[in-house]
Design an enzyme around this catalytic site. Structure first.
Site, PDB file in Angstrom:
ATOM      1  N   LYS A 167       6.776  -7.119  10.578  1.00 40.15           N
ATOM      2  CA  LYS A 167       6.177  -6.470   9.407  1.00 40.15           C
ATOM      3  C   LYS A 167       7.116  -5.727   8.256  1.00 40.15           C
ATOM      4  O   LYS A 167       7.282  -4.904   7.335  1.00 40.15           O
ATOM      5  CB  LYS A 167       5.093  -5.599   9.954  1.00 40.15           C
ATOM      6  CG  LYS A 167       4.468  -4.580   8.477  1.00 40.15           C
ATOM      7  CD  LYS A 167       3.375  -3.911   9.735  1.00 40.15           C
ATOM      8  CE  LYS A 167       2.579  -3.412   7.801  1.00 40.15           C
ATOM      9  NZ  LYS A 167       3.470  -2.135   7.669  1.00 40.15           N
ATOM     10  N   TRP A 170       7.263  -0.777  -7.769  1.00 42.23           N
ATOM     11  CA  TRP A 170       7.770  -1.287  -7.416  1.00 42.23           C
ATOM     12  C   TRP A 170       9.501  -1.139  -7.335  1.00 42.23           C
ATOM     13  O   TRP A 170      10.764  -1.005  -7.060  1.00 42.23           O
ATOM     14  CB  TRP A 170       8.009  -2.842  -6.395  1.00 42.23           C
ATOM     15  CG  TRP A 170       8.466  -3.089  -5.216  1.00 42.23           C
ATOM     16  CD1 TRP A 170       9.129  -3.041  -3.902  1.00 42.23           C
ATOM     17  CD2 TRP A 170      10.393  -3.412  -6.330  1.00 42.23           C
ATOM     18  NE1 TRP A 170       9.951  -3.753  -3.895  1.00 42.23           N
ATOM     19  CE2 TRP A 170      11.111  -4.114  -4.278  1.00 42.23           C
ATOM     20  CE3 TRP A 170      10.971  -4.279  -7.347  1.00 42.23           C
ATOM     21  CZ2 TRP A 170      12.051  -4.679  -4.589  1.00 42.23           C
ATOM     22  CZ3 TRP A 170      12.284  -5.155  -6.819  1.00 42.23           C
ATOM     23  CH2 TRP A 170      12.728  -5.583  -5.842  1.00 42.23           C
ATOM     24  N   ARG A 216       2.071   8.041   6.837  1.00 40.26           N
ATOM     25  CA  ARG A 216       2.565   7.973   8.438  1.00 40.26           C
ATOM     26  C   ARG A 216       3.969   7.606   9.292  1.00 40.26           C
ATOM     27  O   ARG A 216       5.120   7.608   8.250  1.00 40.26           O
ATOM     28  CB  ARG A 216       1.988   6.764   9.146  1.00 40.26           C
ATOM     29  CG  ARG A 216       0.309   7.085   9.947  1.00 40.26           C
ATOM     30  CD  ARG A 216      -0.222   6.094  10.059  1.00 40.26           C
ATOM     31  NE  ARG A 216      -1.029   5.525   8.853  1.00 40.26           N
ATOM     32  CZ  ARG A 216      -1.154   3.811   9.336  1.00 40.26           C
ATOM     33  NH1 ARG A 216      -0.662   3.361  10.282  1.00 40.26           N
ATOM     34  NH2 ARG A 216      -0.094   2.697   7.705  1.00 40.26           N
ATOM     35  N   ALA A 250      -3.997   0.997  12.739  1.00 44.71           N
ATOM     36  CA  ALA A 250      -4.895   1.108  12.259  1.00 44.71           C
ATOM     37  C   ALA A 250      -5.677   0.217  12.807  1.00 44.71           C
ATOM     38  O   ALA A 250      -6.661   0.176  12.810  1.00 44.71           O
ATOM     39  CB  ALA A 250      -5.121   1.016  10.835  1.00 44.71           C
ATOM     40  N   PHE A 308      -4.198  -0.289   7.642  1.00 44.46           N
ATOM     41  CA  PHE A 308      -4.872  -2.215   6.761  1.00 44.46           C
ATOM     42  C   PHE A 308      -5.418  -1.805   5.833  1.00 44.46           C
ATOM     43  O   PHE A 308      -5.589  -1.114   4.583  1.00 44.46           O
ATOM     44  CB  PHE A 308      -4.542  -2.501   8.305  1.00 44.46           C
ATOM     45  CG  PHE A 308      -3.794  -2.436   9.760  1.00 44.46           C
ATOM     46  CD1 PHE A 308      -2.477  -3.650   8.653  1.00 44.46           C
ATOM     47  CD2 PHE A 308      -3.812  -2.415  10.667  1.00 44.46           C
ATOM     48  CE1 PHE A 308      -1.503  -4.053   9.694  1.00 44.46           C
ATOM     49  CE2 PHE A 308      -2.045  -2.884  11.203  1.00 44.46           C
ATOM     50  CZ  PHE A 308      -1.712  -3.483  11.102  1.00 44.46           C
ATOM     51  N   THR A 340       4.214   1.464  -0.700  1.00 44.94           N
ATOM     52  CA  THR A 340       4.549   1.853  -2.391  1.00 44.94           C
ATOM     53  C   THR A 340       4.485   2.161  -3.207  1.00 44.94           C
ATOM     54  O   THR A 340       4.473   3.263  -3.817  1.00 44.94           O
ATOM     55  CB  THR A 340       4.783  -0.020  -2.767  1.00 44.94           C
ATOM     56  OG1 THR A 340       6.289  -0.604  -1.705  1.00 44.94           O
ATOM     57  CG2 THR A 340       6.166   0.506  -3.652  1.00 44.94           C
ATOM     58  N   LYS A 350       0.846  -1.239   0.174  1.00 44.58           N
ATOM     59  CA  LYS A 350      -0.495   0.146   0.189  1.00 44.58           C
ATOM     60  C   LYS A 350       0.657   1.165   0.306  1.00 44.58           C
ATOM     61  O   LYS A 350       0.421   2.345  -0.702  1.00 44.58           O
ATOM     62  CB  LYS A 350      -0.712  -0.172   1.398  1.00 44.58           C
ATOM     63  CG  LYS A 350      -2.303   0.818   1.323  1.00 44.58           C
ATOM     64  CD  LYS A 350      -3.334   0.523   2.286  1.00 44.58           C
ATOM     65  CE  LYS A 350      -2.247   0.808   4.106  1.00 44.58           C
ATOM     66  NZ  LYS A 350      -1.921  -0.363   4.338  1.00 44.58           N
ATOM     67  N   PHE A 372       3.584  -8.307  -9.855  1.00 49.44           N
ATOM     68  CA  PHE A 372       5.069  -9.046  -9.854  1.00 49.44           C
ATOM     69  C   PHE A 372       4.674 -10.107 -10.972  1.00 49.44           C
ATOM     70  O   PHE A 372       4.056 -10.481 -11.572  1.00 49.44           O
ATOM     71  CB  PHE A 372       4.499  -9.453  -8.174  1.00 49.44           C
ATOM     72  CG  PHE A 372       4.720  -8.999  -7.275  1.00 49.44           C
ATOM     73  CD1 PHE A 372       6.004  -8.425  -6.610  1.00 49.44           C
ATOM     74  CD2 PHE A 372       3.307  -8.695  -6.572  1.00 49.44           C
ATOM     75  CE1 PHE A 372       5.700  -7.243  -5.439  1.00 49.44           C
ATOM     76  CE2 PHE A 372       3.623  -7.405  -5.651  1.00 49.44           C
ATOM     77  CZ  PHE A 372       4.593  -8.016  -5.217  1.00 49.44           C
TER      78      PHE A 372
END
Length: 556
Positions: free
Chosen positions: A105, A409, A94, A273, A301, A73, A71, A381
């Site tokens: 994470k 990415w 954030r 979140a 999230f 990215t 998210k 991907f």
């Protein structure tokens, strides 16, 4: 393949003063923290208050999975792409918490060629905002116990001190503790608790405050305990507010950084979140909207958590509204929701994809309930097959929802041009008719039940005896007119992390509730959610080190 941190360390950053100049700022408008990061001065933020606000784009996602959705990215890549299209765009994000960075994470600076840099600075300490919030929180905790120790003139019931200590690290051993041991001079013996800094009410207050005056007012009204007679005691009555403001004086200024492609990024605040409201600060978001034509922000999230709270809490409090929403999904995450084990996610499985896509379906439906146009961004991907991508594209068409493949990415802003073009078209069409999900005149239980039914898909809500009594008491104390902030697992639309896809036939289980009067909402705890995470068996910290050249390794 290079790691995220290697890509970050090899990037050619511009001095932050140059980034500031690109959005009309001068060096005197900044408080510099080295060469590549700075804070916006209060005088500058005040000077742009009357400027017209640009468009606001929210990036959210399907429910997170071990495969990762990307998210942040996508958020960064989208803003980079918008600038390639000639748009004046800024990111509002954030700040990462150290807990996830050293836990499971990882960091929150994006990935690959869509990153905020320098990523190690962002992920580890930045300008010390989290430390200031932690210190302010624990100063208040110390002053509450000190007040009780020296006479307790407010009549605080030591068994009803609801203010918890905090730290910015995952540490399960501190969830429930006993303090005051060792004799009378150490204060009264009582049970206490720790939460992670991202779940502290001061973090929420910090992120919702418009300025220092608003921050002070919010800090003053925070409920920290109850008297023997059941009356709330506030931080203002404890006398801690002035000192907390001193600790937060610099922290309240938004941080300015840059992406690899030199897009300006305002990074500020970091509530989770799943256990808080999951949005960056109102100050940073509004500053970005006054400095750019398009601000791209995100909420933590899945859309059932961060986006719902963005809409029903942050937008309501700040008087802002999103003009478009991007839902991030991946082929692997959808297959995971269809029952595929993590080890098999890279194998083509169209059947599982069709089964798991109901999770995406629910999030699209939910966001349409807020009256905002939606585009699905497929974070693509090399292992994704044409057949799998076609399933998602066709599904979005059936849902009357825009669809875009993104390769940010690997390709940075270039890989987000199609997404950026579709976002611009939605903004130009101005189809947003934003509205919140519920009215503040509804009771607390009605608000909870509305979110449970409309957003989670629950058949109803079960309240524990204790939670029911607390909600009724909060109504009596005058807090019934506040929005609710539901703490729930991020992994499922339900409160059971094992229920993937689009669960049906379940009820939401509410176990506790308390008021965050300074933040301006009532926190509702569901399922087995906890406010102080623990480290996994093999935490990310095991791989992080500093090499002989003084560079950090292993951070992701």
């Amino acid at each position: 393949m290079k790691s995220d941190i290697e890509i970050s360390q090899e990037s050619k950053m511009l001095p932050i003063v140059k980034i500031a100049e690109s959005i009309g700022m001068k060096e005197e408008d900044l408080q510099l923290y080295g060469k590549y990061k700075a804070k916006l001065s209060n005088d500058f933020i005040e000077s742009i208050k009357d400027r017209k606000e640009g468009k606001l784009v929210l990036v959210t996602a399907i429910n997170p999975t071990p495969a990762g959705e990307g998210k942040t990215t996508i958020t960064i890549g989208l803003a980079d792409a918008l600038r390639k299209l000639g748009k004046k765009a800024i990111i509002a994000l954030r700040e990462p918490s150290l807990g996830p960075c050293f836990g499971i994470k990882g960091g929150a600076s994006g990935g690959g060629y869509a990153q905020v840099v320098p990523m190690e600075d962002l992920n580890l300490h930045l300008t010390g905002d989290f430390h200031a919030i932690t210190s302010a929180n624990n100063l208040l905790a110390a002053m509450i116990d000190n007040h009780i120790h020296f006479g307790n003139s407010l009549g605080i019931d030591p068994t009803r001190v609801v203010w918890k200590r905090c730290m910015d690290m995952n540490d399960r051993a501190l969830r429930n503790i006993t303090i005051g041991l060792g004799g009378k001079t150490n204060g009264p013996v009582r049970e206490d608790h720790f939460v992670i800094t991202a779940a502290s009410e001061i973090m929420a207050v910090f992120c919702l405050a418009e300025d220092m005056d608003d921050l002070r007012t919010r800090l003053e009204r925070m409920v920290v305990a109850y008297t023997y007679g059941g009356e709330p005691v506030t931080a203002g009555q404890i006398g801690a507010v002035g000192a907390m403001c001193a600790l937060l004086r610099d922290a309240i200024k938004p941080n300015l950084m840059q992406t690899i492609e030199h897009t300006p990024a305002l990074i500020h605040g970091g509530p989770f979140a799943n256990i808080a409201h999951g949005c960056n600060s109102v100050r940073a978001t509004k500053a970005a909207m006054r400095l750019a034509d398009i601000t791209v922000t995100e909420a933590g999230f899945g859309a059932d958590l961060g986006a719902e709270k963005f809409m029903d809490i942050k937008c309501r409090a700040a008087g802002i509204k999103p003009d478009a929403v991007v839902i991030v999904a991946t082929v692997e995450a959808i297959k995971y929701n269809g029952g595929v084990e993590k080890k098999d996610l890279k194998k083509e499985n169209v059947a599982a994809l069709k089964k798991g896509i109901v999770n995406l379906e629910k999030h699209i439906e939910n966001l349409h309930k807020y009256g905002v146009p939606v585009v699905v961004a497929l974070n693509t991907f090399v292992t994704d097959t044409d057949a799998e991508i076609a399933v998602i594209r066709d599904f979005c068409r059936e849902m009357d929802c825009e669809f875009s493949q993104a390769t940010v990415w690997a390709d940075g802003g270039e890989g987000g041009l199609d997404l950026a073009g579709k976002v611009v078209n939605m903004l130009d069409e101005s189809k947003a008719a934003f509205h919140t999900l519920y009215g503040l005149d509804h009771s607390l239980k009605e608000k909870i039940e509305t979110i449970a039914a409309e957003i989670y898909g629950a058949d109803g809500v079960n309240y524990s005896t204790d939670a029911g009594k607390k909600l009724d008491n909060l109504e009596k104390l005058g807090f019934g007119g506040l929005p609710v902030c539901i703490a729930k697992t991020q992994y499922s639309l339900s409160d059971d992390p094992g229920k993937l896809g689009r669960p049906e036939g379940f009820r939401l289980n509410v176990n506790d509730a308390y008021v965050s009067a300074g933040a301006g909402f009532v926190v509702v705890l569901t399922g087995s959610i906890i406010q102080m995470p623990g480290l996994p068996k093999e935490p990310a910290a095991l791989e992080i080190d500093v090499n002989e050249q003084g560079l950090i390794e292993g951070l992701f």
